[in-house]
Design a protein around this motif. Sequence first.
Motif, PDB file in Angstrom:
ATOM      1  N   SER A  61       0.751  -1.301  -0.020  1.00 33.55           N
ATOM      2  CA  SER A  61      -0.159   0.066  -0.079  1.00 33.55           C
ATOM      3  C   SER A  61       0.935   1.403   0.093  1.00 33.55           C
ATOM      4  CB  SER A  61      -0.855   0.015   0.970  1.00 33.55           C
ATOM      5  OG  SER A  61      -2.048  -0.862   1.184  1.00 33.55           O
ATOM      6  N   VAL A 193      -7.957   2.837   0.079  1.00 31.70           N
ATOM      7  CA  VAL A 193      -8.378   1.551   0.546  1.00 31.70           C
ATOM      8  C   VAL A 193      -9.370   1.167  -0.390  1.00 31.70           C
ATOM      9  CG1 VAL A 193      -9.997   0.633   2.479  1.00 31.70           C
ATOM     10  CG2 VAL A 193      -7.993   1.926   2.930  1.00 31.70           C
ATOM     11  N   GLY A 205      -6.524  -2.297   1.397  1.00 28.90           N
ATOM     12  CA  GLY A 205      -8.011  -2.264   0.795  1.00 28.90           C
ATOM     13  C   GLY A 205      -8.432  -4.086   0.730  1.00 28.90           C
ATOM     14  N   ILE A 227      -4.631   1.428   9.802  1.00 33.94           N
ATOM     15  CA  ILE A 227      -4.804   2.191   8.701  1.00 33.94           C
ATOM     16  C   ILE A 227      -4.856   3.589   9.178  1.00 33.94           C
ATOM     17  CG2 ILE A 227      -6.262   3.266   6.900  1.00 33.94           C
ATOM     18  CD1 ILE A 227      -7.206   0.295   6.486  1.00 33.94           C
TER      19      ILE A 227
END
Length: 257
Positions: A61, A193, A205, A227
Amino acid sequence: MAGRVLWPLTGFALAILLWALGVHGLEARTPIAAAFAPLPTLHALVDLITGRDIWVHTALSLQRVGVGLACAILFGVPLGLLIGMSGAFARASTPLFQLLRMVSPLSWMPLAVMVLGVGDAPVYFLLGFAAVWPVMLSTVAGVMQLDPNWMLLARSLSATKWETVWRLVLPGITAQILTGVRLAIGIIWIVLVPAEMLGVSAGLGYFILDTRDRLAYSELMAAIILIGVLGYALDYAARAAHARWLHARPSAPMRPD
């Protein structure tokens, strides 16, 4: 000093209390809500951060965030310079850019998949599209705030357009660009996400969807908290870079050598 620590802790404590009360109120008609309570979430969070899998998802990510941010800077800064320095380009492009800016990046998800296929490419596109606008607008604002005397100085020294941009304009607007980058990071992190639900096989996500499919609701809540913590850390790093630049930048962007 104590107050700077005490007030945030008080805010977090109140939020956790409201969280626990909300879950308790839902348990009577939705027993599964107990899995979302603070204590099970804390246990799941400890298991997450002590394991390896979540960090693999996090690394992917963050890589996508980096690529999306790089794309936003690569396109946003030149566009901002053109708008700020060329009246004709500004008049021709501003209505179009304002229209595009008002379209949610997630609206482009179906088209992104159709054109770019499934994988990282549509995610990069969505993140870059979401983040380019604050970078571009901050760059424009920086150019418009430049002291006109600096431009006169550049012309009096027979500086070329490239020399003016490279040695005067960019150093003079770096603080504004960093402000746009900070805003862009926040937008990218929010869009990340849902963008990672486009068929990729890893990422935060994807991990959220996976916990939902496995009915691992405590793990899902733990991932949401993680997150949030990672996003806060990214914003803190961006703010620190901005403050460091403001403290260290020279008093003038160009010297007549």
